[in-house]
Design an enzyme around this catalytic site. Structure first.
Site, PDB file in Angstrom:
ATOM      1  N   HIS A 126       9.112   1.330   3.449  1.00  0.00           N
ATOM      2  CA  HIS A 126      10.208   1.294   4.411  1.00  0.00           C
ATOM      3  C   HIS A 126      11.041   0.071   4.067  1.00  0.00           C
ATOM      4  CE1 HIS A 126       7.851  -1.849   6.290  1.00  0.00           C
ATOM      5  NE2 HIS A 126       6.836  -1.017   6.453  1.00  0.00           N
ATOM      6  N   GLU A 127      12.062  -0.175   4.873  1.00  0.00           N
ATOM      7  CA  GLU A 127      12.989  -1.281   4.560  1.00  0.00           C
ATOM      8  C   GLU A 127      12.275  -2.627   4.426  1.00  0.00           C
ATOM      9  OE1 GLU A 127      16.101  -2.185   3.610  1.00  0.00           O
ATOM     10  OE2 GLU A 127      16.298  -0.072   3.178  1.00  0.00           O
ATOM     11  N   GLY A 128      11.170  -2.802   5.153  1.00  0.00           N
ATOM     12  CA  GLY A 128      10.418  -4.060   5.045  1.00  0.00           C
ATOM     13  C   GLY A 128       9.943  -4.282   3.609  1.00  0.00           C
ATOM     14  N   HIS A 129       9.321  -3.231   3.026  1.00  0.00           N
ATOM     15  CA  HIS A 129       8.875  -3.352   1.628  1.00  0.00           C
ATOM     16  C   HIS A 129      10.069  -3.585   0.702  1.00  0.00           C
ATOM     17  CE1 HIS A 129       5.712  -0.541   3.316  1.00  0.00           C
ATOM     18  NE2 HIS A 129       4.965  -1.519   2.839  1.00  0.00           N
TER      19      HIS A 129
ATOM     20  N   GLN B 146     -10.110  -2.293   3.061  1.00  0.00           N
ATOM     21  CA  GLN B 146      -9.553  -2.996   4.221  1.00  0.00           C
ATOM     22  C   GLN B 146      -9.380  -2.087   5.430  1.00  0.00           C
ATOM     23  OE1 GLN B 146      -5.799  -3.943   1.926  1.00  0.00           O
ATOM     24  NE2 GLN B 146      -4.882  -3.811   3.960  1.00  0.00           N
TER      25      GLN B 146
ATOM     26  N   SER C 284       4.528   1.411   7.962  1.00  0.00           N
ATOM     27  CA  SER C 284       4.268   2.710   7.311  1.00  0.00           C
ATOM     28  C   SER C 284       3.626   3.674   8.295  1.00  0.00           C
ATOM     29  CB  SER C 284       3.341   2.509   6.113  1.00  0.00           C
ATOM     30  OG  SER C 284       3.947   1.630   5.200  1.00  0.00           O
TER      31      SER C 284
ATOM     32  N   MET D 251       0.855  -1.196   0.000  1.00  0.00           N
ATOM     33  CA  MET D 251       0.000   0.000   0.000  1.00  0.00           C
ATOM     34  C   MET D 251       0.892   1.247   0.000  1.00  0.00           C
ATOM     35  SD  MET D 251      -3.430  -0.924   2.088  1.00  0.00           S
ATOM     36  CE  MET D 251      -2.781  -0.678   3.730  1.00  0.00           C
ATOM     37  N   GLY D 252       2.152   1.102  -0.420  1.00  0.00           N
ATOM     38  CA  GLY D 252       3.040   2.254  -0.528  1.00  0.00           C
ATOM     39  C   GLY D 252       3.627   2.670   0.810  1.00  0.00           C
TER      40      GLY D 252
ATOM     41  N   LYS E  27       5.381  -9.366   9.308  1.00  0.00           N
ATOM     42  CA  LYS E  27       4.760  -8.542  10.353  1.00  0.00           C
ATOM     43  C   LYS E  27       3.247  -8.737  10.359  1.00  0.00           C
ATOM     44  CE  LYS E  27       4.492  -3.990  10.416  1.00  0.00           C
ATOM     45  NZ  LYS E  27       3.051  -3.732  10.667  1.00  0.00           N
TER      46      LYS E  27
HETATM   47  O1  PAF Z   1       0.035  -5.728   3.480  1.00  0.00           O
HETATM   48  C1  PAF Z   1      -0.442  -4.799   2.788  1.00  0.00           C
HETATM   49  O2  PAF Z   1       0.194  -3.777   2.515  1.00  0.00           O
HETATM   50  C2  PAF Z   1      -1.873  -4.914   2.271  1.00  0.00           C
HETATM   51  O3  PAF Z   1      -2.682  -5.539   3.202  1.00  0.00           O
HETATM   52  C3  PAF Z   1      -1.958  -5.619   0.902  1.00  0.00           C
HETATM   53  C4  PAF Z   1      -1.512  -7.060   0.991  1.00  0.00           C
HETATM   54  C5  PAF Z   1      -1.115  -4.873  -0.119  1.00  0.00           C
HETATM   55  C6  PAF Z   1      -3.405  -5.610   0.419  1.00  0.00           C
HETATM   56  O4  PAF Z   1      -3.894  -4.318   0.250  1.00  0.00           O
END
Ligand code: PAF
Length: 276
Positions: A30-33, A57, A182, A26-27, A145
């Site tokens: 951070h280092e995790g992404h 969500q 985030s 979802m943008g 996480k």
């Molecule tokens: O973990 C996330 O960032 C969100 O829940 C995901 C998997 C991108 C779904 O919107």
């Protein structure tokens, strides 16, 4: 790296792309992404990063409004980590007029986050099912996480025979232990310090389990005590089977301790595996 906004374009881009890796996000990277994007780059021929702040969500309107967004920064970081495509669809591409289908995962998704955030996992499962259908990846990369999200996605993938492998990478923590999120940018300095009680509590419980404490409620109590020192109360602290998310009463095999707590205006989650 190309930025793509519609399903037709992403399908054309991945056609004949070899092994396709998808990193759902979802943008607000951070280092995790970035660890997920790098892992995808290391093992796939084509890396697609999904960037979509999924409204369905969020169970609190203020959380959706305040969710950090910076597509230009995210695009630069994704490119640096070797992504080939940033797929950032507008809301109408994901939820066109008349959209009326929801994927719900039973059991795993009903407890903890599911119980405290009504509708959250239906939103997650639906959007993950959609992105998997839109992109058609060979492998999708998720962070540990969101352990319950991982368990729910695995359940959905198995139940719906979705042809994708789910790969999970470890939580990335700040040097002082705070799990990267985030939402951390919304903590002020004092709350940032108090938030360390989450990882401290989990580490204390892990150490107690390793030293022989097998009683799950005693381990949960250790975490709650650590939170109380910072005047924090958990929404839940649960000792669980990591695959089924059913409660464990005695830690006689590896288990997961998961928690959620509000620190100032921000709701944080964290978890840690504990071993007897
Ligand atoms: O973990 C996330 O960032 C969100 O829940 C995901 C998997 C991108 C779904 O919107």
């Amino acid at each position: 790296m190309r930025i793509v906004r519609d399903v037709a374009a992403v399908r054309a881009a991945v056609r004949d792309g070899g092994r396709v890796g998808l990193v759902p996000t979802m943008g607000a990277f951070h280092e995790g992404h970035l660890s997920l994007i790098r892992a995808a780059r290391a093992s796939c021929d084509l890396v697609v990063v999904w960037l979509f702040v999924n409204p369905t969500q969020f169970n609190e309107a203020s959380d959706l409004v305040n969710y950090p967004r910076d597509e230009d920064r995210d695009a630069a970081l994704a490119a640096e980590c070797g992504a080939d495509i940033l797929f950032a669809p507008p809301v109408e591409e994901v939820y066109p007029d008349g959209f009326a289908t929801t994927v719900t995962v039973g059991g795993i998704a009903d407890v903890l986050e599911g119980a405290h955030r009504p509708g959250h996992f239906a939103g997650v499962a639906t959007v993950v099912a959609k992105m998997l259908n839109m992109v058609g990846p060979d492998v999708a990369f998720f962070g540990a996480k969101d352990a319950q999200q991982v368990a729910a996605v695995r359940r959905m993938v198995a139940d719906l025979d979705l042809p994708v492998a789910v790969e999970v990478l470890p939580i990335v923590r700040e040097p002082d232990g705070l799990a990267m999120s985030s939402r951390n940018v919304r903590l002020d300095a004092d709350d940032r310090r108090r938030a360390l009680a989450l990882s401290r509590g989990l580490a204390a419980a892990r150490d107690a389990a390793a030293a022989g404490q097998a009683d799950a409620s005693a381990l949960a109590g250790i975490v709650a005590d650590e939170l109380a020192k910072e005047d924090l109360a958990a929404e839940y602290v649960a000792v669980l089977d990591p695959d089924t998310f059913t409660p464990v009463t005695t830690v006689d095999r590896p288990a997961l301790i998961a928690l959620a707590a509000r620190v100032g205006p921000v709701r944080l989650i964290d978890n840690l595996e504990v071993h007897p």
